[in-house]
Design an enzyme around this catalytic site. Sequence first.
Site, PDB file in Angstrom:
ATOM      1  CE1 TYR A  81     -40.127   0.129  68.089  1.00  0.00           C
ATOM      2  CE2 TYR A  81     -37.805   1.296  66.996  1.00  0.00           C
ATOM      3  CZ  TYR A  81     -38.802   0.583  67.986  1.00  0.00           C
ATOM      4  OH  TYR A  81     -37.868   0.432  68.929  1.00  0.00           O
ATOM      5  CG  HIS A 110     -34.228  -7.046  67.681  1.00  0.00           C
ATOM      6  ND1 HIS A 110     -34.542  -5.617  67.820  1.00  0.00           N
ATOM      7  CD2 HIS A 110     -33.183  -6.851  68.141  1.00  0.00           C
ATOM      8  CE1 HIS A 110     -33.129  -4.724  67.596  1.00  0.00           C
ATOM      9  NE2 HIS A 110     -32.427  -5.738  67.615  1.00  0.00           N
ATOM     10  CG  ASP A 156     -29.172  -6.682  66.890  1.00  0.00           C
ATOM     11  OD1 ASP A 156     -29.315  -7.226  67.545  1.00  0.00           O
ATOM     12  OD2 ASP A 156     -29.460  -5.569  66.261  1.00  0.00           O
ATOM     13  CE  LYS A 208     -40.717  -3.872  67.282  1.00  0.00           C
ATOM     14  NZ  LYS A 208     -39.273  -4.089  66.957  1.00  0.00           N
TER      15      LYS A 208
END
Length: 183
Positions: A131, A62, A169, A71
């Site tokens: 995250y 992603h 995905d 991140k």
Amino acid sequence: MNVIQTEIPDVLIIEPKVFGDARGFFYESFNQRAFEEAIGSKVDFVQDNHSRSSKGVLRGLHYQVQQAQGKLVRAVRGAVFDVAVDIRKSSATFGKWVGVELSEDNHRQLWVPPGFAHGFLVLSDSADFLYKTTNYYAPAHERCILWNDSDIAITWPDIAMEPTLSSKDAAGVTLDGAEVFIA
């Protein structure tokens, strides 16, 4: 904290100093000043995310084409194989990937800067993955590159099962057809 360079200089493994004894352990999971010194720039995190997934779940790869997110990722329960793919067209490491195991036992974190696609595969029975992000989630700008794109050729760990993917995905695109970062 210990900072480990990866094969892609902008992606860093962060190992906190863990203090443990018979009672358990303590570590500082995030310190703004120490983190900024480690990466060499100012970073403002605006969102914390937590996902739980079962073994074999693969999330990613992603990224957001606008409102790009840096991140800082870690597994606080279980273990994952975490991957960052450089999708900055002007980068010397464009299309290259790094992967590292993050687990509740090794306490490692991975810094994935803006301009990278990110994903992970759950190695343990389940995993809690946390995250911090440098920008807000923007679904209209989210994109996905296929986890098994042969041009990227990620060497995912063998978990003796096919990965479980979301429909989003599974519909990812290859790197050569993906919208990437030009600058």
